[in-house]
Design an enzyme around this catalytic site. Structure first.
Site, PDB file in Angstrom:
ATOM      1  N   GLY A   1       3.322 -47.360 -21.401  1.00 43.06           N
ATOM      2  CA  GLY A   1       2.802 -47.528 -22.751  1.00 43.06           C
ATOM      3  C   GLY A   1       1.991 -46.338 -23.221  1.00 43.06           C
ATOM      4  O   GLY A   1       1.612 -45.460 -22.432  1.00 43.06           O
TER       5      GLY A   1
ATOM      6  N   GLY B   1       5.530 -36.830 -29.727  1.00 46.44           N
ATOM      7  CA  GLY B   1       6.527 -35.764 -29.646  1.00 46.44           C
ATOM      8  C   GLY B   1       7.753 -36.000 -30.499  1.00 46.44           C
ATOM      9  O   GLY B   1       8.539 -35.083 -30.748  1.00 46.44           O
TER      10      GLY B   1
ATOM     11  N   ARG C   1      16.897 -45.337 -27.215  1.00 48.91           N
ATOM     12  CA  ARG C   1      17.702 -45.522 -28.426  1.00 48.91           C
ATOM     13  C   ARG C   1      18.528 -44.279 -28.787  1.00 48.91           C
ATOM     14  O   ARG C   1      19.406 -44.330 -29.628  1.00 48.91           O
ATOM     15  CB  ARG C   1      16.792 -45.929 -29.595  1.00 48.91           C
TER      16      ARG C   1
ATOM     17  N   ARG D   1      53.348   6.412 -29.275  1.00 50.59           N
ATOM     18  CA  ARG D   1      54.216   5.627 -30.138  1.00 50.59           C
ATOM     19  C   ARG D   1      55.653   5.822 -29.703  1.00 50.59           C
ATOM     20  O   ARG D   1      56.104   6.947 -29.509  1.00 50.59           O
ATOM     21  CB  ARG D   1      54.054   6.159 -31.560  1.00 50.59           C
TER      22      ARG D   1
ATOM     23  N   ALA E   1       6.614 -38.864 -23.001  1.00 48.15           N
ATOM     24  CA  ALA E   1       7.094 -39.421 -21.728  1.00 48.15           C
ATOM     25  C   ALA E   1       7.933 -40.673 -21.915  1.00 48.15           C
ATOM     26  O   ALA E   1       8.396 -41.257 -20.943  1.00 48.15           O
ATOM     27  CB  ALA E   1       5.909 -39.714 -20.814  1.00 48.15           C
TER      28      ALA E   1
HETATM   29  C1  UD1 Z   1       4.554 -46.478 -31.767  1.00 46.47           C
HETATM   30  C2  UD1 Z   1       3.334 -47.361 -32.038  1.00 46.47           C
HETATM   31  C3  UD1 Z   1       3.476 -48.083 -33.371  1.00 46.47           C
HETATM   32  C4  UD1 Z   1       3.669 -47.051 -34.441  1.00 46.47           C
HETATM   33  C5  UD1 Z   1       4.869 -46.133 -34.124  1.00 46.47           C
HETATM   34  C6  UD1 Z   1       4.949 -45.006 -35.086  1.00 46.47           C
HETATM   35  C7  UD1 Z   1       2.416 -48.061 -29.895  1.00 46.47           C
HETATM   36  C8  UD1 Z   1       2.284 -49.181 -28.931  1.00 46.47           C
HETATM   37  N1  UD1 Z   1       3.153 -48.319 -30.974  1.00 46.47           N
HETATM   38  O1  UD1 Z   1       5.721 -47.318 -31.625  1.00 46.47           O
HETATM   39  O2  UD1 Z   1       2.325 -48.856 -33.648  1.00 46.47           O
HETATM   40  O3  UD1 Z   1       3.843 -47.694 -35.696  1.00 46.47           O
HETATM   41  O4  UD1 Z   1       4.714 -45.558 -32.827  1.00 46.47           O
HETATM   42  O5  UD1 Z   1       6.064 -44.190 -34.815  1.00 46.47           O
HETATM   43  O6  UD1 Z   1       1.846 -47.034 -29.687  1.00 46.47           O
HETATM   44  N2  UD1 Z   1       5.346 -42.559 -24.885  1.00 46.47           N
HETATM   45  C9  UD1 Z   1       4.868 -42.079 -23.686  1.00 46.47           C
HETATM   46  N3  UD1 Z   1       4.670 -42.936 -22.661  1.00 46.47           N
HETATM   47  C10 UD1 Z   1       4.905 -44.274 -22.761  1.00 46.47           C
HETATM   48  C11 UD1 Z   1       5.396 -44.774 -23.998  1.00 46.47           C
HETATM   49  C12 UD1 Z   1       5.604 -43.884 -25.049  1.00 46.47           C
HETATM   50  O7  UD1 Z   1       4.631 -40.876 -23.553  1.00 46.47           O
HETATM   51  O8  UD1 Z   1       4.686 -44.970 -21.779  1.00 46.47           O
HETATM   52  C13 UD1 Z   1       5.556 -41.611 -26.001  1.00 46.47           C
HETATM   53  C14 UD1 Z   1       6.991 -41.497 -26.451  1.00 46.47           C
HETATM   54  O9  UD1 Z   1       7.657 -40.442 -25.791  1.00 46.47           O
HETATM   55  C15 UD1 Z   1       6.852 -41.207 -27.942  1.00 46.47           C
HETATM   56  C16 UD1 Z   1       5.551 -41.877 -28.304  1.00 46.47           C
HETATM   57  O10 UD1 Z   1       4.835 -42.087 -27.106  1.00 46.47           O
HETATM   58  O11 UD1 Z   1       6.720 -39.809 -28.195  1.00 46.47           O
HETATM   59  C17 UD1 Z   1       5.759 -43.198 -29.033  1.00 46.47           C
HETATM   60  O12 UD1 Z   1       6.518 -44.071 -28.246  1.00 46.47           O
HETATM   61  P1  UD1 Z   1       7.628 -45.006 -28.865  1.00 46.47           P
HETATM   62  O13 UD1 Z   1       8.216 -45.819 -27.804  1.00 46.47           O
HETATM   63  O14 UD1 Z   1       8.553 -44.200 -29.714  1.00 46.47           O
HETATM   64  O15 UD1 Z   1       6.702 -45.940 -29.777  1.00 46.47           O
HETATM   65  P2  UD1 Z   1       7.150 -46.765 -31.034  1.00 46.47           P
HETATM   66  O16 UD1 Z   1       7.909 -47.964 -30.597  1.00 46.47           O
HETATM   67  O17 UD1 Z   1       7.805 -45.843 -31.971  1.00 46.47           O
HETATM   68 CA    CA Z   2       8.697 -43.673 -32.026  1.00 54.78          CA
END
Ligand code: UD1
Ligand code: CA
Length: 447
Positions: A81, A105, A20, A428, A15
């Protein structure tokens, strides 16, 4: 807790905004070898044979909902989060009582061995409340750093944004994969707050909360190669390369010969039989099957097509959706085939187009011959050709039209009526011949 031992549910977080990527597409819908990233993660989750798989999506992510069918989707109303995202999945797990494995995901490479290792480590430790999968990336920047206590358990995770100078030096990072028992997790998730630099509810807070209940968190470490994720288009390209390498190996393990594997591009579902040879620079789009002993020559492009036993394709051939090439047929350079079923031993060796057609066994399609399947309005008309027919060079077969078995169509003929079996069709213009004309003209042109 014993009764929970073998029950498992997977929660896949998808979600996040994926800012990025700078894309209108949800991050997990970006494709790797032709298949959305989320489906690679699902394939792994399915292999663990959990009772349930729940994918957490943002509101209105219909494309994700469709891609993950038949699995259930839980909507996280706002991206508050990762802890909030797992919470959003809990109602869908009503009545389930077992372990929950959380996957991201955007991390498609974890193997079931690594994931089972994490589950086993947690299940094998009577005290443990959670299991967190660690990694040691070359550059830990951006990842949550893992703090261990003296017993090797996880004490807490500090996110990059909240880390001090010393914590930033820690190499052990959280991969994003974790597990726990559902009842415990529901209780602990309720206690997660958002007092951090991002103002979000972090899944990384769970170990410290569990520790307050005297329940430590076990750590297992993932092989580095499995920890690759995609936050940006550049990272997506790195994942694509890895997946292509895997698919190349799979093809060779199944008995195909790839002359220069790095130049052959596969779809996740490409099927190559034994002793299939693929020359350099070949592209397989989705849905291609090539049977045993066939050869695909250099620079060919295939998509939703079947190449039957011993057939030869290319060089420079294009098989479009619905092309079905009979055994031992030969499709040569600059031949395009679409929605056409060719019998065994058909030859179209150069510069031909066969679309919306059925071609009988042994028929020859000469240079420049085409099916005229589009009348400017519809492409529904078909060309039906019997066995062992001879379609001469530069012939136009104007559909709908049927060419009988063994019929001959003379070079240059445009056919717009059915031709009976064994007949000759010839249309032809007789050339006008003027003796000496060129010889007379030449001096004038030179002057
Ligand atoms: C996260 C971890 C970090 C870890 C890293 C590894 C947290 C707070 N941080 O950071 O410690 O080292 O992954 O890749 O967990 N998502 C939701 N809902 C939200 C936020 C995120 O479903 O509200 C999902 C995103 O779609 C994604 C995953 O959670 O699939 C991770 O989110 P992302 O923002 O990529 O976390 P990172 O900054 O990579
Ligand atoms: Ca990530």
């Amino acid at each position: 807790m014993k009764e929970n031992k073998h029950k498992l549910a997977c929660v896949i977080l998808a979600a996040g905004k994926g800012k990025r990527m700078r894309s209108d597409l949800p991050k997990v819908m970006h494709r790797l070898a032709g298949r959305p990233m989320i489906n690679w993660v699902l394939e792994t989750a399915e292999a663990l044979k959990p009772e349930k798989i729940i994918v957490v999506t943002a509101p209105g992510a219909d494309a994700v909902r469709d891609a993950v069918k038949p699995h259930a989707v839980a909507v996280q109303k706002e991206a508050l989060g990762t802890a909030d995202a797992v919470k959003a999945a809990l109602p869908a797990l009503d009545g389930f009582d077992g372990d929950i494995l959380v996957l991201y995901g955007d991390g498609p490479f974890y193997t079931i061995e690594t994931l089972r290792g994490l589950l086993d480590a947690m299940r094998g430790d009577a005290k443990a409340g959670l299991g967190y999968l660690a990694m040691t990336p070359d550059d830990p920047t951006g990842y949550g750093r893992m703090l261990r206590n003296n017993n090797g358990y996880l004490e807490g995770i500090v996110e990059e944004k909240d880390a001090g100078a010393n914590e930033k030096k820690i190499g052990l990072c959280w991969s994003g994969v974790m597990c726990g028992r559902k009842g415990d997790m529901a209780q602990w998730l309720a206690k997660v707050g958002n007092q951090n630099a991002g103002g979000e509810y972090y899944l990384t807070d769970l170990p410290a909360i569990a520790a307050q209940d005297g329940r430590p968190t076990v750590i297992t470490e993932s092989p580095l190669a499995e920890t690759l994720g995609a936050n940006t288009k550049a990272e997506l390209a790195v994942l694509e390369r890895r997946i292509q390498d895997r698919l190349r190996l799979r093809a060779m393990d199944n008995g195909a010969t790839l002359v220069d594997p790095a130049t052959v591009y596969f779809s996740f579902d490409t099927v190559l039989g034994r002793d299939v040879t693929v020359e350099p620079n070949v592209y397989f789009g989705a849905g291609v099957k090539v049977e045993d002993n066939a050869i695909v020559h250099a620079f060919s492009h295939l998509e939703q097509a079947v190449v039957r036993e011993g057939a030869s394709i290319g060089p420079f051939a294009r098989l479009r959706p619905g092309a079905d090439i009979g055994a031992h047929s030969r499709i040569g350079n600059f031949v395009e085939i679409k929605n056409a079923k060719l019998g065994d031993g058909v030859k179209a060796s150069h510069l031909a187009y066969i679309g919306d057609a059925e071609v009988g066994a042994g028929t020859n399609f000469s240079c420049g011959a085409i099916t005229v399947n589009y009348d400017g309005f519809s492409k529904k008309s078909k060309t039906i050709i019997g066995d062992n027919a001879m379609i001469g060079s530069n012939v136009n077969l104007v559909a709908p039209v049927t060419i009988g078995t063994g019929a001959y169509i003379a070079a240059g003929t445009t056919v717009s009526r059915d031709i009976p079996a064994d007949a000759l069709a010839v249309a032809r213009e007789k050339p006008t011949v003027i003796d000496g004309w060129a010889a007379k003209k030449r001096p004038a042109k030179k002057g």
